[in-house]
Design an enzyme around this catalytic site. Structure first.
Site, PDB file in Angstrom:
ATOM      1  N   LEU A   1       0.692  -1.344  -0.115  1.00  0.00           N
ATOM      2  CA  LEU A   1      -0.097   0.011   0.004  1.00  0.00           C
ATOM      3  C   LEU A   1       1.072   1.342  -0.035  1.00  0.00           C
ATOM      4  O   LEU A   1       1.810   1.519   1.050  1.00  0.00           O
ATOM      5  CB  LEU A   1      -0.923  -0.003   1.087  1.00  0.00           C
ATOM      6  CG  LEU A   1      -1.583  -1.248   1.596  1.00  0.00           C
ATOM      7  CD1 LEU A   1      -2.332  -1.186   2.820  1.00  0.00           C
ATOM      8  CD2 LEU A   1      -2.585  -1.444   0.339  1.00  0.00           C
ATOM      9  N   HIS A   2       0.844   1.918  -1.067  1.00  0.00           N
ATOM     10  CA  HIS A   2       1.777   3.097  -1.185  1.00  0.00           C
ATOM     11  C   HIS A   2       1.267   4.488  -1.945  1.00  0.00           C
ATOM     12  O   HIS A   2       1.830   5.446  -1.821  1.00  0.00           O
ATOM     13  CB  HIS A   2       3.195   2.679  -1.838  1.00  0.00           C
ATOM     14  CG  HIS A   2       2.890   2.198  -3.555  1.00  0.00           C
ATOM     15  ND1 HIS A   2       2.181   1.221  -3.964  1.00  0.00           N
ATOM     16  CD2 HIS A   2       2.848   3.085  -4.490  1.00  0.00           C
ATOM     17  CE1 HIS A   2       2.219   1.216  -5.301  1.00  0.00           C
ATOM     18  NE2 HIS A   2       2.575   2.172  -5.637  1.00  0.00           N
ATOM     19  N   ARG A   3       0.225   4.407  -2.301  1.00  0.00           N
ATOM     20  CA  ARG A   3      -0.362   5.519  -3.011  1.00  0.00           C
ATOM     21  C   ARG A   3      -0.960   6.529  -2.075  1.00  0.00           C
ATOM     22  O   ARG A   3      -1.418   6.203  -1.054  1.00  0.00           O
ATOM     23  CB  ARG A   3      -1.754   5.228  -3.788  1.00  0.00           C
ATOM     24  CG  ARG A   3      -1.689   4.273  -5.067  1.00  0.00           C
ATOM     25  CD  ARG A   3      -0.787   4.890  -6.082  1.00  0.00           C
ATOM     26  NE  ARG A   3      -0.555   4.141  -7.417  1.00  0.00           N
ATOM     27  CZ  ARG A   3       0.185   4.215  -8.199  1.00  0.00           C
ATOM     28  NH1 ARG A   3       0.989   5.600  -8.034  1.00  0.00           N
ATOM     29  NH2 ARG A   3       0.546   3.542  -9.311  1.00  0.00           N
TER      30      ARG A   3
END
Length: 232
Positions: A205-207
């Site tokens: 999860l990086h957005r």
């Protein structure tokens, strides 16, 4: 023929491992690492484990605001282009390294190849969407992972130099899966994490839209994970 490849972030290292292997022996490749990702676990470990040649140049740009980071990369990549005088430049994906490399080459009239062209979220608030759209519009060759990506380019009147080449990330998965399966004694990750094959799920999860939106967004994602069918 001399190719200059610009990478800077974790996904690009994985994609470059596939393309660089295909280019080996066919041309001279000069690898430029912008330093956008610089922590060992986000950078060096990929070059080591994916057997990617050590970058000829590491620009060491590091972290910063989008404008500052992209500007620093643009200046330093241009200096490398003056020195190396490549016949073409390859960029991957949608990071600030992608846009900086494409801009630097385009302004010097060096042909740009964009691997993973045509992907769209249709959300111009995303820095990645800005990067991929701008890069596509100044690239000479656009290598699309899917027909949908090529259709996205056609809607923006980009039709010249477009090729549906397939997904290099899938190529990477298939290549390294074969290596892992043929050398099971070399990996002990299941034991280290105390998990069983096909009985776990992996996600990153990086957005910013996800990680900066607080706990409710994270809870929705994990709720979705719980709805996945159990592995067979």
């Amino acid at each position: 023929m001399k190719i200059l490849t610009v990478v800077g972030a974790r996904p690009q290292f994985i994609k470059a491992s596939v393309v660089s292997r295909a280019l080996n022996g066919r041309c001279e490749e000069v690898m430029v690492h912008t330093g956008q990702h610089y922590d060992r676990n986000m950078s060096a470990v990929f070059f080591e484990e994916l057997h990617i040649p050590k970058p000829t140049y590491n620009l060491g740009v590091g972290s910063g605001t989008h404008g500052w980071q992209t500007g620093e990369m643009l200046i330093k990549i241009e200096q490398v282009l003056f020195r190396e005088k490549p016949d073409a430049l390859i960029v991957y994906g949608d990071t600030n390294s992608t846009l900086a490399g494409a801009l630097a080459a385009s302004k010097l009239h060096i042909p740009v190849a964009h691997v993973e062209a045509g992907l769209r979220s249709h959300n111009m608030r995303m820095p990645e969407e800005q990067n991929r759209v701008l890069t596509d519009h100044i690239s000479t060759w656009l290598f699309c992972p899917t027909k949908t990506a090529a259709d996205n380019l056609a809607k923006e009147s980009i039709t010249n130099g477009v090729t549906v080449s397939g997904d290099v990330m899938l190529d990477a998965v298939l290549h390294f899966l074969r290596l892992a399966e043929s050398n099971p004694e070399k990996t002990h990750i299941y034991e280290q994490l105390d998990i069983r094959p096909k009985h776990y799920r992996l996600a990153t999860l990086h957005r910013a839209e996800t990680t900066d939106s607080g706990l409710p967004a994270i809870e929705q994602i994990f709720d979705a994970f719980e709805k996945f069918p159990e592995p067979v």
